[in-house]
Design an enzyme around this catalytic site. Structure first.
Site, PDB file in Angstrom:
ATOM      1  N   HIS A   1      -3.829   6.424  -5.174  1.00 45.63           N
ATOM      2  CA  HIS A   1      -3.965   5.066  -5.687  1.00 45.63           C
ATOM      3  C   HIS A   1      -3.791   4.056  -4.567  1.00 45.63           C
ATOM      4  CE1 HIS A   1       0.374   5.689  -5.480  1.00 45.63           C
ATOM      5  NE2 HIS A   1       0.536   4.375  -5.513  1.00 45.63           N
TER       6      HIS A   1
ATOM      7  N   ARG B   1      10.744  -0.129  -1.936  1.00 44.30           N
ATOM      8  CA  ARG B   1       9.407  -0.657  -1.622  1.00 44.30           C
ATOM      9  C   ARG B   1       9.337  -2.160  -1.884  1.00 44.30           C
ATOM     10  NH1 ARG B   1       4.272   1.137  -5.039  1.00 44.30           N
ATOM     11  NH2 ARG B   1       4.441  -0.973  -5.871  1.00 44.30           N
TER      12      ARG B   1
ATOM     13  N   ASP C   1      -1.746   0.242  -4.374  1.00 39.58           N
ATOM     14  CA  ASP C   1      -0.818  -0.522  -5.210  1.00 39.58           C
ATOM     15  C   ASP C   1      -1.452  -1.804  -5.736  1.00 39.58           C
ATOM     16  OD1 ASP C   1       1.116   1.398  -4.623  1.00 39.58           O
ATOM     17  OD2 ASP C   1       1.829   0.284  -2.872  1.00 39.58           O
TER      18      ASP C   1
ATOM     19  N   HIS D   1      -3.051   5.925  -1.109  1.00 40.51           N
ATOM     20  CA  HIS D   1      -1.916   6.778  -0.739  1.00 40.51           C
ATOM     21  C   HIS D   1      -1.463   7.620  -1.913  1.00 40.51           C
ATOM     22  CE1 HIS D   1      -0.015   3.069  -2.228  1.00 40.51           C
ATOM     23  NE2 HIS D   1       1.002   3.832  -2.605  1.00 40.51           N
TER      24      HIS D   1
HETATM   25  C1  SIN Z   1       4.084   4.485  -3.730  1.00 34.57           C
HETATM   26  O1  SIN Z   1       3.228   5.059  -4.372  1.00 34.57           O
HETATM   27  O2  SIN Z   1       4.037   3.287  -3.536  1.00 34.57           O
HETATM   28  C2  SIN Z   1       5.244   5.280  -3.150  1.00 34.57           C
HETATM   29  C3  SIN Z   1       4.785   6.305  -2.195  1.00 34.57           C
HETATM   30  C4  SIN Z   1       5.844   7.313  -1.884  1.00 34.57           C
HETATM   31  O3  SIN Z   1       6.873   7.358  -2.571  1.00 34.57           O
HETATM   32  O4  SIN Z   1       5.649   8.116  -0.969  1.00 34.57           O
END
Ligand code: SIN
Length: 277
Positions: free
Chosen positions: A93, A264, A95, A249
């Site tokens: 995805h 995050r 974000d 990612h």
């Molecule tokens: C996310 O999807 O923003 C987090 C990625 C992760 O936890 O590696």
């Protein structure tokens, strides 16, 4: 400060960056713009440092669904406990693509890492676009796609382990739908970049459902080629920053029985323009 590319096309490690007095700010911006994914090694930041660094790139976009860090509503926690099986963000995805002005980027701080595993894999949507044939590129440039938060964070997923454990909540707020060009002109680099993703994109405007599903399935298979990817392996204290308009990612859930805690911060972006016209 030393910058070392992770692959031939995507991502770089940054060693020895000084993020506290802003001295390396221009070089970090340049590395971010060039590599789309940067990993700032051994930063060992506090939540305040993390916020101050993020604010250099723009206002904070507060996530509606992730559990915030106590006393820091602008910091989303991404946690998997040792007895949990599902990680947040396991599907490919980008974000906040469901927002009308999708987030510029996300900045992930490794707070508590398992002994091994818990990496994040990224894919370059500029490289994926470049590798398509000219007729396919031309066809895609005339299209727009719908993105939504509803099927990912809404009522239907409230039975998931992530929701039951309180890692995700606020299902009533999952009401975002946005239409974006399938090929955008990247706001920083000007590069033509594919902008659909398997988690949040729901359909391509104007195509029948079967046509839309088939085209998206083709693009998703194409975009997952290892040639377009880099993989970030973290140590506690590292900080990863990625461009949400240039990459996908995916969190790798390979550390069962161990805890992983990430924090995050997501930075506001802008409306996206079509590559054509
Ligand atoms: C996310 O999807 O923003 C987090 C990625 C992760 O936890 O590696």
């Amino acid at each position: 400060m030393e910058i070392s590319p992770l692959t031939g096309g995507l991502g770089a490690e940054v060693f020895g960056a000084d993020l506290t007095n802003g001295g390396d700010r221009d070089a970090i911006r340049e590395a971010f713009s060039q590599h789309a994914v940067i990993v700032l090694r051994a930063q060992n930041m506090s939540p305040e440092d993390h916020l101050a660094f993020a604010r250099q790139f723009g206002p904070i976009n507060v996530n509606r669904f992730f559990k915030p860090l106590d006393e820091y509503p602008e910091i989303a926690t991404v946690i998997k406990e040792a007895d949990q099986t599902q990680a947040v963000g396991e599907g490919w995805h980008t974000d906040h693509s469901y927002d009308v002005e999708p987030a510029l980027g996300s900045i992930l701080r490794a707070v508590d890492m398992p002994p091994v595993g818990g990496d994040t894999v990224f894919a370059s949507m500029g490289m994926a676009y470049d590798a398509l044939s000219a007729p396919m590129q031309g066809f895609l440039e005339g299209l727009e796609a719908w993105h939504s938060s509803r099927h990912v964070f809404g009522a239907t997923v409230q039975n998931s382990e992530a929701a039951r454990s309180g890692r995700l909540s606020n299902a009533d707020a999952a009401q975002q739908d946005a239409r974006h060009p399938v090929v955008i002109r990247h706001p920083l680099s000007g590069r033509k970049t594919l902008y659909v993703n398997p988690v949040f994109t729901t359909s391509i405007e104007g195509l029948g459902q079967e046509e839309s599903d088939a085209l998206l399935a083709f693009l998703y298979t194409h975009c997952q080629k290892p040639e377009f990817q880099c993989r970030v392996r973290y140590a506690t204290g590292d900080l990863a920053m990625w461009d949400n308009r240039a990459t996908w990612h995916k969190a790798i859930n390979d550390y069962h029985g161990h805890r992983r805690e990430m924090h995050r911060i997501t930075v506001e972006g802008c409306a996206l323009s079509a590559a054509r016209g």
